[in-house]
Design a protein around this motif. Structure first.
Motif, PDB file in Angstrom:
ATOM      1  N   ILE A  11       0.807  -1.180  -0.056  1.00 51.36           N
ATOM      2  CA  ILE A  11      -0.039  -0.003  -0.093  1.00 51.36           C
ATOM      3  C   ILE A  11       0.835   1.193   0.057  1.00 51.36           C
ATOM      4  CG2 ILE A  11      -0.272   0.052   2.532  1.00 51.36           C
ATOM      5  CD1 ILE A  11      -3.102   0.736   2.065  1.00 51.36           C
ATOM      6  N   ILE A  12       2.124   1.068   0.646  1.00 57.67           N
ATOM      7  CA  ILE A  12       3.068   2.265   0.481  1.00 57.67           C
ATOM      8  C   ILE A  12       4.384   1.690  -0.050  1.00 57.67           C
ATOM      9  CG2 ILE A  12       4.383   3.943   1.783  1.00 57.67           C
ATOM     10  CD1 ILE A  12       2.156   3.555   4.119  1.00 57.67           C
ATOM     11  N   SER A  13       4.991   2.416  -1.072  1.00 56.31           N
ATOM     12  CA  SER A  13       6.371   1.725  -1.548  1.00 56.31           C
ATOM     13  C   SER A  13       7.289   3.050  -1.708  1.00 56.31           C
ATOM     14  CB  SER A  13       6.213   0.851  -2.688  1.00 56.31           C
ATOM     15  OG  SER A  13       5.833   1.677  -3.846  1.00 56.31           O
ATOM     16  N   PHE A  14       8.664   2.614  -1.177  1.00 58.15           N
ATOM     17  CA  PHE A  14       9.654   3.686  -1.513  1.00 58.15           C
ATOM     18  C   PHE A  14      10.559   3.001  -2.127  1.00 58.15           C
ATOM     19  CE2 PHE A  14       7.757   5.651   2.325  1.00 58.15           C
ATOM     20  CZ  PHE A  14       8.117   6.938   2.712  1.00 58.15           C
ATOM     21  N   ASP A  15      11.056   3.807  -3.422  1.00 54.75           N
ATOM     22  CA  ASP A  15      11.895   3.086  -4.377  1.00 54.75           C
ATOM     23  C   ASP A  15      13.188   3.886  -4.251  1.00 54.75           C
ATOM     24  OD1 ASP A  15      13.056   1.284  -5.864  1.00 54.75           O
ATOM     25  OD2 ASP A  15      11.714   1.739  -7.745  1.00 54.75           O
ATOM     26  N   LEU A  31      17.162  11.752   3.809  1.00 54.46           N
ATOM     27  CA  LEU A  31      17.127  10.420   3.299  1.00 54.46           C
ATOM     28  C   LEU A  31      17.825   9.714   2.423  1.00 54.46           C
ATOM     29  CD1 LEU A  31      12.950  10.652   3.235  1.00 54.46           C
ATOM     30  CD2 LEU A  31      14.457   9.876   5.532  1.00 54.46           C
ATOM     31  N   ARG A  32      18.494   8.879   2.659  1.00 53.20           N
ATOM     32  CA  ARG A  32      19.468   8.045   1.801  1.00 53.20           C
ATOM     33  C   ARG A  32      19.092   6.880   0.999  1.00 53.20           C
ATOM     34  NH1 ARG A  32      24.830  10.056   3.385  1.00 53.20           N
ATOM     35  NH2 ARG A  32      24.595  11.657   4.765  1.00 53.20           N
ATOM     36  N   ASP A  33      18.852   6.640  -0.025  1.00 54.53           N
ATOM     37  CA  ASP A  33      18.627   5.474  -0.718  1.00 54.53           C
ATOM     38  C   ASP A  33      17.381   4.642  -0.119  1.00 54.53           C
ATOM     39  OD1 ASP A  33      19.733   5.968  -2.985  1.00 54.53           O
ATOM     40  OD2 ASP A  33      21.728   5.089  -2.234  1.00 54.53           O
ATOM     41  N   ILE A  34      16.214   5.221   0.291  1.00 57.27           N
ATOM     42  CA  ILE A  34      15.062   4.635   1.212  1.00 57.27           C
ATOM     43  C   ILE A  34      14.567   3.497   0.232  1.00 57.27           C
ATOM     44  CG2 ILE A  34      13.309   4.662   2.339  1.00 57.27           C
ATOM     45  CD1 ILE A  34      15.453   5.541   3.928  1.00 57.27           C
ATOM     46  N   ASP A  35      14.603   2.184   0.551  1.00 61.44           N
ATOM     47  CA  ASP A  35      13.753   1.341  -0.008  1.00 61.44           C
ATOM     48  C   ASP A  35      12.982   0.560   1.202  1.00 61.44           C
ATOM     49  OD1 ASP A  35      14.626   1.112  -2.846  1.00 61.44           O
ATOM     50  OD2 ASP A  35      16.570   0.119  -2.253  1.00 61.44           O
ATOM     51  N   LEU A  36      11.555   0.725   0.773  1.00 57.92           N
ATOM     52  CA  LEU A  36      10.559   0.250   1.847  1.00 57.92           C
ATOM     53  C   LEU A  36       9.373  -0.115   1.445  1.00 57.92           C
ATOM     54  CD1 LEU A  36       9.914  -0.212   4.919  1.00 57.92           C
ATOM     55  CD2 LEU A  36       9.180   2.133   4.884  1.00 57.92           C
ATOM     56  N   LYS A  37       8.813  -1.236   1.583  1.00 56.56           N
ATOM     57  CA  LYS A  37       7.585  -1.558   1.004  1.00 56.56           C
ATOM     58  C   LYS A  37       6.459  -1.808   2.509  1.00 56.56           C
ATOM     59  CE  LYS A  37       8.486  -2.980  -3.601  1.00 56.56           C
ATOM     60  NZ  LYS A  37       9.084  -1.820  -3.617  1.00 56.56           N
ATOM     61  N   VAL A  38       5.519  -1.461   2.473  1.00 58.57           N
ATOM     62  CA  VAL A  38       4.456  -1.711   3.685  1.00 58.57           C
ATOM     63  C   VAL A  38       3.089  -2.321   2.966  1.00 58.57           C
ATOM     64  CG1 VAL A  38       3.045  -0.613   5.307  1.00 58.57           C
ATOM     65  CG2 VAL A  38       5.314   0.406   4.882  1.00 58.57           C
ATOM     66  N   ARG A  39       2.734  -3.155   3.632  1.00 59.82           N
ATOM     67  CA  ARG A  39       1.629  -4.017   3.244  1.00 59.82           C
ATOM     68  C   ARG A  39       0.483  -3.495   3.781  1.00 59.82           C
ATOM     69  NH1 ARG A  39       4.952  -7.921   4.520  1.00 59.82           N
ATOM     70  NH2 ARG A  39       3.732  -8.679   6.580  1.00 59.82           N
ATOM     71  N   ALA A  40      -0.760  -3.573   3.017  1.00 60.39           N
ATOM     72  CA  ALA A  40      -1.976  -3.137   3.679  1.00 60.39           C
ATOM     73  C   ALA A  40      -2.432  -3.775   4.906  1.00 60.39           C
ATOM     74  CB  ALA A  40      -3.294  -3.485   2.738  1.00 60.39           C
ATOM     75  N   GLY A  41      -2.644  -3.085   5.903  1.00 59.54           N
ATOM     76  CA  GLY A  41      -2.782  -3.421   7.358  1.00 59.54           C
ATOM     77  C   GLY A  41      -1.563  -3.751   8.066  1.00 59.54           C
ATOM     78  N   GLU A  42      -0.563  -3.574   7.707  1.00 60.15           N
ATOM     79  CA  GLU A  42       0.738  -3.842   8.441  1.00 60.15           C
ATOM     80  C   GLU A  42       0.900  -2.554   9.506  1.00 60.15           C
ATOM     81  OE1 GLU A  42       5.141  -5.302   7.643  1.00 60.15           O
ATOM     82  OE2 GLU A  42       4.293  -4.299   6.086  1.00 60.15           O
ATOM     83  N   ARG A  43       1.512  -2.985  10.629  1.00 58.89           N
ATOM     84  CA  ARG A  43       1.901  -1.897  11.474  1.00 58.89           C
ATOM     85  C   ARG A  43       3.255  -1.972  11.742  1.00 58.89           C
ATOM     86  NH1 ARG A  43      -2.476  -5.622  14.071  1.00 58.89           N
ATOM     87  NH2 ARG A  43      -0.740  -6.647  14.832  1.00 58.89           N
ATOM     88  N   ILE A  44       3.853  -0.771  11.383  1.00 57.01           N
ATOM     89  CA  ILE A  44       5.303  -0.546  11.395  1.00 57.01           C
ATOM     90  C   ILE A  44       5.612   0.653  12.594  1.00 57.01           C
ATOM     91  CG2 ILE A  44       7.215   0.277  10.141  1.00 57.01           C
ATOM     92  CD1 ILE A  44       6.253  -1.212   7.757  1.00 57.01           C
TER      93      ILE A  44
END
Length: 247
Positions: free
Chosen positions: A5-9, A22-35
């Motif tokens: 649902i959220i992606s940083f590339d 922010l340096r080369d952020i790669d992050l994927k967040v799934r729907a309903g995930e709690r981070i």
């Protein structure tokens, strides 16, 4: 892995010419995930989550929220902001409006909702954060913990898919922190996607699916709470935890 649902590339951001926040952020967040995002002061945590609803602009890389790429396109930004609720350190409530009026403002203006419907939705959300009896009061008549719960209810009034919390308890007295964290814990159990910057490690252990540790603008480590707290892999994570947990 379900759709993010959220992606940083490869996201980069600078303040001015010199501060690489922010340096080369790669992050994927799934729907309903709690981070839970943690790390030392100045590590880029707040900037990271503020990029999700374009309160901060990134200069390089791609951020997508619910399928929409965040760029300078104001329509795209507006689309994303309707899906994303944000709760800040400071409560940002309008002091001259009652609690109820604070909550109905955005639904009536942004979503063109009739007043009666907006008020009904506002009362539902105030009940959800256990503060419905304060609807007629003004923010300054409430404690800090109550004001922060009003701020959470206000964000929920737009029925967001994603909730961002930027150190929501850091401005509160210790005895009020628990009431806010309790409300956030209940929300987390209702399947909403959450990104929370916080130093409340007990909350991270109880609620997070994943803990992300940032330092100097980078994601240094990410893991399940159990692994992160009991078995941190990175020297910087270990150092941070020893300072914050005192062991």
């Amino acid at each position: 892995m379900s759709e993010s649902i959220i992606s940083f590339d490869k996201v980069n951001k600078w303040y001015g010419n010199s501060f690489h926040v922010l340096r080369d952020i790669d992050l994927k967040v799934r729907a309903g995930e709690r981070i839970v995002v943690c790390g030392p002061s100045g590590s880029g945590k707040s900037t990271l989550i503020r990029c999700v609803n374009r309160l901060e602009e990134h200069q390089e890389g791609v951020i997508r929220v619910d399928g929409v790429e965040l760029s300078d396109n104001s329509k795209a930004i507006e689309l994303v902001r309707r899906q994303v609720g944000m709760v800040f350190q400071q409560f940002n409530l309008f002091p001259h409006l009652t609690v109820l009026e604070n909550l109905t403002l955005a639904p009536m203006w942004v979503m063109k909702m009739p007043k009666a419907e907006a008020e009904e939705r506002a009362m539902q959300q105030l009940k959800r954060v256990r503060i419905a009896e304060q609807a007629g009061k003004y923010p300054l008549q409430l404690s800090g913990g109550q004001q922060q719960r009003v701020a959470i209810a206000r964000a929920l009034c737009l029925k967001p898919k994603i909730m961002l919390f930027d150190e929501p308890t850091s401005a509160l007295d210790p005895e009020m922190i628990k009431e806010v964290l309790d409300v956030m814990t209940e929300l987390a159990q209702q399947g909403i996607t959450m990104l929370c910057v916080t130093h409340e490690m007990g909350f991270a252990k109880a609620v997070a699916d994943r803990v992300i540790f940032m330092d100097q603008g980078q994601i240094v480590e990410q893991n399940s709470p159990g692994e992160f707290f009991n078995n941190p892999r990175n020297e910087r994570s270990r150092d941070f935890l020893s300072k914050i947990l005192g062991h």
